[in-house]
Design a protein around this motif. Structure first.
Motif, PDB file in Angstrom:
ATOM      1  N   SER A 100       0.722  -1.276   0.069  1.00  0.00           N
ATOM      2  CA  SER A 100      -0.147  -0.094   0.006  1.00  0.00           C
ATOM      3  C   SER A 100       0.906   1.277   0.004  1.00  0.00           C
ATOM      4  O   SER A 100       0.361   2.349  -0.463  1.00  0.00           O
ATOM      5  N   ARG A 130       1.266   3.382  -3.278  1.00  0.00           N
ATOM      6  CA  ARG A 130       0.253   4.418  -3.598  1.00  0.00           C
ATOM      7  C   ARG A 130       0.684   6.021  -3.305  1.00  0.00           C
ATOM      8  O   ARG A 130       0.220   6.775  -3.859  1.00  0.00           O
ATOM      9  N   VAL A 190      -0.888   8.002   3.122  1.00  0.00           N
ATOM     10  CA  VAL A 190      -1.212   6.661   3.910  1.00  0.00           C
ATOM     11  C   VAL A 190      -1.035   6.710   4.922  1.00  0.00           C
ATOM     12  O   VAL A 190       0.095   7.023   5.866  1.00  0.00           O
ATOM     13  N   TYR A 249      -0.505   3.924   8.339  1.00  0.00           N
ATOM     14  CA  TYR A 249      -0.454   2.598   8.393  1.00  0.00           C
ATOM     15  C   TYR A 249      -0.212   2.370   9.834  1.00  0.00           C
ATOM     16  O   TYR A 249       0.585   2.845  10.651  1.00  0.00           O
TER      17      TYR A 249
END
Length: 522
Positions: free
Chosen positions: A68, A71, A79, A81
């Motif tokens: 991810s 991205r 993002v 996380y």
């Protein structure tokens, strides 16, 4: 005061209202270039704790969704996380350095990392819910009107977390989880008219399991083996093989049931350190089914991966041949992309049928369907559907890394993936490059080794190896990798080279450690 049913109904209604935001967010979230959204990644393995214990280093499998981070190649995407334990800084640096066309510093400023500092096997999503201050910090980091939550698998806990954060969840509605179980998969196969092994309904006791097993044996007296499956097992870890051959030919149905009951403790269990006593206890709360074991020389275990958008559109993403291990070949170890040419187009067609069925039931996001392929006398392949997975499985990380690294696309007409230069790409991937000798290797040591031997992914040729599960390496001697080539032979050769180098390097280190101090100091 609301009773349980009324409370669940209200939660479900609130969740549906929250999910209604997804279609308007979809175009920004899925955009290849102009994405402008916050992606909250919750890689919680919200699975049965007993089953998780069978996977060494399972807490580090939260790293599987680190794809991810790619991205962040969209300059306005953020993002967030969250993990149970802090990620090694070198692991984050490793992924960010792979980003095509984006300065490292720019991407790093748009990445926020949170951790619960909790090594227990409790689901990460629950750990977050149990920490209101952490929950509040995550909430404050998000743009409410431009945020989407992603997860490994979706349960009621992930739904509760999305409601607490007031952002939609791009994942399956937990009310639809049944369709990703062994029994639910069989029902969908029947509805779609797909060939699948003869089997039983779902049962919740060992006595009922013996009964339905005897019924199956009576229907198919030629069978040599049966597969007993926990209804919510994963990666083959909840399976056991019952060999019928030592049981002879019981003369009556009651004798058949008795023989099966006596044989249950001797089954070949696929899970790490699994026993009949433990397996038997799980039947009561997870349920179990039994199926015919598909025999055949040269059989393969392909799968097809798809996606259902919030608008209900079904897309096929990829096909793979699974690499299986364990004593009876039931444990998922890795995969090869693409699946063999002899059946990959058929896999796409069957995947579309199942995807449309799931979409009609309200499912969204990823789905994968596993098959058994057996060559027949006509030089073709007979496909049998085995199970549906409604989560991000072991094939998700390698394919998404390929997609983000090459900015290419998958073509339905031939089932191949092409880079922007229109070069077909292939890979061999695994979560389980595993040696006792690798224990003690730190992620920094791995970086030294792959740099010295030039094993890393080369952006100029778009070939090489990308590593994951770095957190598993030192303690468990296990690492994940995706080796990408311009042919299957090249991808396999790259994978083999990594294995040879790591084996050689750990042999050298271990040999040095046994040398006298005086020799080592020379």
């Amino acid at each position: 005061m609301l009773d349980g049913d009324e409370s669940r109904s209200m939660t479900s209604d609130e969740f549906q209202q929250l999910q209604s935001r997804l279609p308007s967010l979809w175009h920004s979230f899925d955009a290849q270039i102009d994405s402008d959204c916050d992606i909250l990644v919750i890689p919680s393995l919200s699975l049965d704790r007993g089953e998780l214990l069978k996977v060494e280093g399972c807490i580090h499998y939260e790293e599987r969704l680190l794809f991810s981070l790619m991205r962040l190649s969209n300059p306005r995407t953020r993002v967030i996380y969250v993990t149970s334990v802090p990620l090694a800084p070198i692991a984050i640096d490793y992924y960010l350095q792979l980003l095509p066309g984006i300065p490292f510093s720019h991407a790093r400023e748009r990445l926020l990392l949170f951790s619960t500092d909790d090594y227990s096997l409790q689901a990460l999503s629950q750990k977050i819910l149990d920490r209101p201050r952490l929950l509040d910090r995550i909430r404050q980091s998000l743009r409410p009107d431009r945020s989407v939550m992603m997860c490994y698998n979706s349960t009621a806990i992930e739904r509760d977390l999305a409601l607490k954060l007031d952002i939609p969840l791009y994942a399956l509605d937990p009310d639809l989880l049944y369709w990703g179980t062994k029994a639910g998969s069989r029902q969908i196969f029947a509805e779609c008219g797909l060939p699948h092994p003869d089997g039983s309904e779902l049962v919740y006791s060992d006595l009922d399991l013996a009964q339905v097993t005897a019924d199956l044996w009576a229907r198919q007296p030629h069978l040599k083996r049966l597969v007993v499956k926990l209804n919510e097992g994963f990666s083959g870890e909840g399976n056991a093989i019952l060999d019928l051959r030592p049981l002879g030919d019981p003369s009556s149905h009651s004798e058949r049931i008795q023989a099966i009951c006596q044989a249950f403790p001797q089954m070949s269990f696929q899970g790490h350190r699994e026993t009949w006593t433990n397996f038997q206890g799980k039947i009561g709360h997870l349920g179990a089914i039994v199926e015919a074991f598909i025999e055949g020389e040269g059989k393969q275990s392909p799968s097809v991966q798809g996606c259902i958008t919030p608008m209900g559109t079904v897309e096929i993403l990829s096909t793979h041949d699974q690499i299986l291990g364990g004593c009876d070949g039931q444990i998922f170890l890795g995969c090869q992309f693409p699946a063999a040419a002899g059946y990959r187009l058929q896999l796409q067609e069957l995947g579309l049928e199942i995807g449309k069925n799931l979409a009609s039931k309200g499912a969204i996001e990823r789905f994968a369907v596993d098959f058994i392929a057996v060559p027949n006398n006509e030089g073709k392949w007979d496909l049998q559907a085995i199970e549906i997975n409604l989560r991000k499985g072991g094939t998700t990380h390698p394919f998404m890394m390929l997609k983000f690294l090459t900015n290419g696309d998958y073509q339905m007409d031939d089932g191949l993936f092409y880079s922007q230069q229109r070069t077909p790409k292939y890979y061999v991937a695994s979560d389980n490059l595993h040696r006792p000798e690798y224990r003690g290797l730190l992620p920094n040591d791995l970086m030294d080794i792959i740099a010295h031997h030039r094993l890393h992914f080369d952006t100029s040729t778009e070939t090489g190896t990308v590593f994951h599960l770095l957190g598993c390496l030192s303690e468990f001697g296990k690492v994940g990798l995706t080796s990408i080539g311009n042919s299957m032979a090249e991808a396999q050769a790259i994978y083999n080279k990594v294995e040879e180098v790591l084996d050689l390097e750990t042999q050298i280190v271990n040999t040095r450690s046994l040398l006298p101090i005086s020799w080592k100091c020379r």
